[in-house]
Write an enzyme that holds these catalytic residues in place. Sequence first.
Site, mmCIF file in Angstrom:
data_model
loop_
_atom_site.group_PDB
_atom_site.id
_atom_site.type_symbol
_atom_site.label_atom_id
_atom_site.label_comp_id
_atom_site.label_asym_id
_atom_site.label_seq_id
_atom_site.Cartn_x
_atom_site.Cartn_y
_atom_site.Cartn_z
ATOM 1 N N GLY A 177 0.823 -1.203 0.000
ATOM 2 C CA GLY A 177 0.000 0.000 0.000
ATOM 3 C C GLY A 177 0.852 1.245 0.000
ATOM 4 N N SER A 178 0.202 2.393 0.155
ATOM 5 C CA SER A 178 0.940 3.663 0.124
ATOM 6 C C SER A 178 0.532 4.562 1.276
ATOM 7 N N SER A 179 -0.214 4.005 2.248
ATOM 8 C CA SER A 179 -0.725 4.849 3.339
ATOM 9 C C SER A 179 0.368 5.180 4.355
ATOM 10 N N TYR A 180 0.050 6.131 5.231
ATOM 11 C CA TYR A 180 0.983 6.451 6.327
ATOM 12 C C TYR A 180 1.209 5.233 7.208
ATOM 13 N N ILE A 181 0.203 4.360 7.284
ATOM 14 C CA ILE A 181 0.305 3.140 8.097
ATOM 15 C C ILE A 181 1.459 2.275 7.580
ATOM 16 N N VAL A 182 1.541 2.126 6.260
ATOM 17 C CA VAL A 182 2.601 1.324 5.632
ATOM 18 C C VAL A 182 3.960 1.916 5.990
ATOM 19 N N GLU A 184 4.808 4.084 8.433
ATOM 20 C CA GLU A 184 5.128 4.058 9.870
ATOM 21 C C GLU A 184 5.564 2.654 10.292
ATOM 22 N N ASP A 307 -15.197 8.343 11.475
ATOM 23 C CA ASP A 307 -14.982 7.392 10.376
ATOM 24 C C ASP A 307 -16.281 6.889 9.758
ATOM 25 N N HIS A 441 16.262 30.835 18.826
ATOM 26 C CA HIS A 441 17.552 30.352 18.333
ATOM 27 C C HIS A 441 18.313 29.670 19.465
HETATM 28 C C1 LIG Z 1 -3.029 1.670 12.919
HETATM 29 C C2 LIG Z 1 -3.807 2.956 12.878
HETATM 30 C C3 LIG Z 1 -3.138 4.143 13.135
HETATM 31 C C4 LIG Z 1 -3.813 5.349 13.105
HETATM 32 N N1 LIG Z 1 -3.125 6.486 13.371
HETATM 33 C C5 LIG Z 1 -3.762 7.663 13.352
HETATM 34 C C6 LIG Z 1 -3.085 8.848 13.686
HETATM 35 O O1 LIG Z 1 -1.899 8.846 13.997
HETATM 36 N N2 LIG Z 1 -3.771 9.999 13.673
HETATM 37 C C7 LIG Z 1 -5.095 10.057 13.332
HETATM 38 O O2 LIG Z 1 -5.661 11.151 13.316
HETATM 39 N N3 LIG Z 1 -5.788 8.943 13.017
HETATM 40 C C8 LIG Z 1 -5.153 7.749 13.025
HETATM 41 N N4 LIG Z 1 -5.846 6.594 12.766
HETATM 42 C C9 LIG Z 1 -7.276 6.688 12.409
HETATM 43 C C10 LIG Z 1 -8.139 6.825 13.686
HETATM 44 O O3 LIG Z 1 -7.900 5.748 14.550
HETATM 45 C C11 LIG Z 1 -9.610 6.870 13.306
HETATM 46 O O4 LIG Z 1 -9.814 7.810 12.289
HETATM 47 C C12 LIG Z 1 -10.453 7.249 14.536
HETATM 48 O O5 LIG Z 1 -10.347 6.272 15.532
HETATM 49 C C13 LIG Z 1 -11.924 7.444 14.160
HETATM 50 O O6 LIG Z 1 -12.628 7.780 15.306
HETATM 51 P P1 LIG Z 1 -14.183 7.454 15.444
HETATM 52 O O7 LIG Z 1 -14.581 7.962 16.789
HETATM 53 O O8 LIG Z 1 -14.910 7.912 14.266
HETATM 54 O O9 LIG Z 1 -14.278 5.843 15.399
HETATM 55 P P2 LIG Z 1 -13.595 4.738 16.314
HETATM 56 O O10 LIG Z 1 -12.375 5.230 16.969
HETATM 57 O O11 LIG Z 1 -13.475 3.525 15.453
HETATM 58 O O12 LIG Z 1 -14.668 4.491 17.482
HETATM 59 C C14 LIG Z 1 -15.911 3.896 17.219
HETATM 60 C C15 LIG Z 1 -16.385 3.222 18.501
HETATM 61 O O13 LIG Z 1 -17.741 2.804 18.320
HETATM 62 C C16 LIG Z 1 -17.908 1.545 18.965
HETATM 63 N N5 LIG Z 1 -19.104 0.905 18.357
HETATM 64 C C17 LIG Z 1 -19.232 0.392 17.114
HETATM 65 N N6 LIG Z 1 -20.490 -0.052 16.922
HETATM 66 C C18 LIG Z 1 -21.177 0.187 18.082
HETATM 67 C C19 LIG Z 1 -22.510 -0.045 18.489
HETATM 68 N N7 LIG Z 1 -23.442 -0.603 17.714
HETATM 69 N N8 LIG Z 1 -22.852 0.319 19.742
HETATM 70 C C20 LIG Z 1 -21.932 0.888 20.589
HETATM 71 N N9 LIG Z 1 -20.674 1.138 20.246
HETATM 72 C C21 LIG Z 1 -20.283 0.799 18.991
HETATM 73 C C22 LIG Z 1 -16.614 0.812 18.706
HETATM 74 O O14 LIG Z 1 -16.393 -0.223 19.631
HETATM 75 C C23 LIG Z 1 -15.597 1.946 18.857
HETATM 76 O O15 LIG Z 1 -15.123 2.048 20.170
HETATM 77 C C24 LIG Z 1 -5.209 5.365 12.799
HETATM 78 C C25 LIG Z 1 -5.897 4.160 12.561
HETATM 79 C C26 LIG Z 1 -5.204 2.971 12.608
HETATM 80 C C27 LIG Z 1 -5.946 1.681 12.393
HETATM 81 N N1 LIG Z 2 -11.225 1.641 11.868
HETATM 82 C C1 LIG Z 2 -10.032 1.457 11.388
HETATM 83 O O1 LIG Z 2 -9.283 0.620 11.822
HETATM 84 C C2 LIG Z 2 -9.585 2.335 10.286
HETATM 85 C C3 LIG Z 2 -10.501 3.131 9.650
HETATM 86 C C4 LIG Z 2 -10.071 3.921 8.606
HETATM 87 C C5 LIG Z 2 -8.746 3.924 8.209
HETATM 88 N N2 LIG Z 2 -7.857 3.124 8.831
HETATM 89 C C6 LIG Z 2 -6.431 3.100 8.458
HETATM 90 O O2 LIG Z 2 -6.020 4.292 7.971
HETATM 91 C C7 LIG Z 2 -5.303 4.091 6.730
HETATM 92 C C8 LIG Z 2 -5.364 5.315 5.909
HETATM 93 O O3 LIG Z 2 -6.694 5.586 5.530
HETATM 94 P P1 LIG Z 2 -7.041 6.627 4.375
HETATM 95 O O4 LIG Z 2 -7.680 5.885 3.272
HETATM 96 O O5 LIG Z 2 -7.845 7.730 4.965
HETATM 97 O O6 LIG Z 2 -5.631 7.079 3.836
HETATM 98 P P2 LIG Z 2 -4.747 8.417 3.876
HETATM 99 O O7 LIG Z 2 -3.379 7.959 4.189
HETATM 100 O O8 LIG Z 2 -4.995 9.085 2.596
HETATM 101 O O9 LIG Z 2 -5.206 9.355 5.069
HETATM 102 C C9 LIG Z 2 -6.450 10.048 5.079
HETATM 103 C C10 LIG Z 2 -6.319 11.414 5.679
HETATM 104 O O10 LIG Z 2 -5.795 11.325 6.979
HETATM 105 C C11 LIG Z 2 -4.802 12.305 7.143
HETATM 106 N N3 LIG Z 2 -3.667 11.620 7.778
HETATM 107 C C12 LIG Z 2 -2.832 10.731 7.218
HETATM 108 N N4 LIG Z 2 -1.952 10.310 8.122
HETATM 109 C C13 LIG Z 2 -2.250 10.934 9.274
HETATM 110 C C14 LIG Z 2 -1.730 10.881 10.575
HETATM 111 N N5 LIG Z 2 -0.734 10.065 10.928
HETATM 112 N N6 LIG Z 2 -2.264 11.692 11.505
HETATM 113 C C15 LIG Z 2 -3.281 12.490 11.209
HETATM 114 N N7 LIG Z 2 -3.834 12.554 10.001
HETATM 115 C C16 LIG Z 2 -3.335 11.784 9.049
HETATM 116 C C17 LIG Z 2 -4.436 12.827 5.777
HETATM 117 O O11 LIG Z 2 -4.516 14.235 5.780
HETATM 118 C C18 LIG Z 2 -5.458 12.280 4.842
HETATM 119 O O12 LIG Z 2 -6.255 13.314 4.300
HETATM 120 C C19 LIG Z 2 -5.922 2.886 6.139
HETATM 121 O O13 LIG Z 2 -5.106 2.223 5.201
HETATM 122 C C20 LIG Z 2 -6.147 2.088 7.374
HETATM 123 O O14 LIG Z 2 -4.998 1.381 7.660
HETATM 124 C C21 LIG Z 2 -8.260 2.343 9.871
#
Ligand SMILES: Cc1cc2nc3c(=O)[nH]c(=O)nc-3n(C[C@H](O)[C@H](O)[C@H](O)COP(=O)(O)OP(=O)(O)OC[C@H]3O[C@@H](n4cnc5c(N)ncnc54)[C@H](O)[C@@H]3O)c2cc1C
Ligand SMILES: NC(=O)c1ccc[n+]([C@@H]2O[C@H](COP(=O)([O-])OP(=O)(O)OC[C@H]3O[C@@H](n4cnc5c(N)ncnc54)[C@H](O)[C@@H]3O)[C@@H](O)[C@H]2O)c1
Length: 474
Positions: A177-182, A184, A307, A441
Amino acid sequence: MVVGELAQEKDVVILGGGPAGYTAAIRAAQSGREVLLIEKDQLGGTCLNKGCIPSKATAEAAKQYKHMDHLKNMGFEIGSGHFDFGRFKEYRDGKVDQLRKGVESLCKANKIEVMFGEAVFLSDDRIGIENGHQFDVVRFNHALISVGASGGKKAGLIGASDLFRFSTLPEELILAGSSYIVLEAAFAYHSFGVKTTIINEGETFGLDETIEKELLRQLKKAKIPVHMGAKAIKIDWNGDRTLCRFVNAKGESMELASSHIYMDEQYNGNTSALGLERIGIELDENQFIKVDEWGRTSLSNIYAAGDVTGAPFSAVKAIKQGKAAVEAMMGNEHAAPADFYYLPTIIHSQPPVASVGMTEEVARSENLDYRAGTYVLGGNGYAALTEKKDGLVKVLFEEGTDRLLGIHIIGEGAIDLIQTGVVGLEMAARDEDFLYPNYAHPSLAESLLEACEDAVGKAIHQAPKNKKAEKVKM
Ligand SMILES: Cc1cc2nc3c(=O)[nH]c(=O)nc-3n(C[C@H](O)[C@H](O)[C@H](O)COP(=O)(O)OP(=O)(O)OC[C@H]3O[C@@H](n4cnc5c(N)ncnc54)[C@H](O)[C@@H]3O)c2cc1C
Ligand SMILES: NC(=O)c1ccc[n+]([C@@H]2O[C@H](COP(=O)([O-])OP(=O)(O)OC[C@H]3O[C@@H](n4cnc5c(N)ncnc54)[C@H](O)[C@@H]3O)[C@@H](O)[C@H]2O)c1
């Protein structure tokens, strides 16, 4: 199952306790509302428990590992420098627990009622919460759906949510892939001694071309194999290891075997079990909830954030959308809607990358008249004394208006420094807004000043170029 009486009435009910949900819950409680937060697993969501926090703990360990050479140069006796992944795991998981307890305490302090269980809509003003044999029903005035998204991980592959939660270090890791995840994962696990390979279907990682070039140089320097422009990626299982077959950029068929393979996933909103069909909330073709900039759904009393509303998938977006949705619920006319025009891209690679605004390719493709300035960290005094000299800062200003278009950084300090760029872009800053202020500085921030000075042909710590600050006119 015990079906509860309609025991509760709540003003605001929030489904999902991730960054979108718990932030919104606190904001609503701050406005004096009675809030119920429903979480089916753990408070903190994907970000705290499986994503942002474990991945950054891993990146931080890798950074400190590399930093040991610098400490030795400074006179510290480090011993064998052996890295014990088992102890790191305890540290990583301990930090997650500690931060989750912080969220739990914040909810308590704000008098937010937290119920654990799976939420499902019974009607447009009633929610059911199922927890084992217990089923409670709550009536609400407003609801926020913040249940996140899930990847379509294929069998035999590792998903993003597992990639930074290993109990033992894998020997091999293919990252497709090409994401930041890859990126990092590649830099971190490679530095722990894991045989790591990147396979990217694209020709780039989507960064500004100058930053991209330096990133590729750093991957090469770290000896991380990268296959760019890979086609027809196929995954098979040979009974022992996973096989990754693809056609490389030269058209040759390749086969790599690995114990662990991660592939960037396609995401869908976690909406299928919420009973949304019962209340008729509009979804798109990937089960994401359609919202406007206030998180308003097709039903007037129900909002969505994070999300579950689709890409970009980031906690930054989830937090901001959660707050905006609550302000809209409260009818706060002075609040601002959630806008993601200047969302920074952050990569905790080695060195880190941070970027906001327009890249040079976009400026060129839009026929903009612009000036670029760059500054390599090698010339910065603080980078020299901390031995973090890899990388550069690049700025783009529009010719004529002098308006800032974008800032792109690869190098130590990038992630904190980029915030100056975000604020600058939001305020429609011009070059003089960066050239005039005082810069501490010695500091890495001076590299931003030097890049801005380079854009006007006046960088101090840079040898003169032949065509200094020549206007780039396309
Ligand atoms: C490896 C990885 C690294 C990441 N690093 C970054 C980063 O550095 N910076 C960044 O900005 N983002 C990062 N992200 C993305 C970030 O984690 C998500 O964008 C963020 O968690 C989204 O928040 P959310 O509250 O929308 O959903 P979530 O964090 O997914 O929370 C949703 C919650 O809803 C609960 N839920 C689901 N269905 C139900 C239901 N029916 N009833 C009750 N509860 C329910 C789930 O259990 C969960 O706790 C990363 C993601 C991954 C996987
Ligand atoms: N629920 C989950 O587990 C979950 C949900 C969504 C995405 N993801 C992970 O996130 C990856 C990237 O998702 P994408 O399709 O949005 O790709 P992406 O790399 O294009 O990132 C999406 C946006 O997030 C921002 N971003 C990127 N890296 C960031 C960081 N470290 N901190 C804060 N913001 C950042 C960028 O500005 C970009 O607009 C996926 O490949 C997946 O691994 C996990």
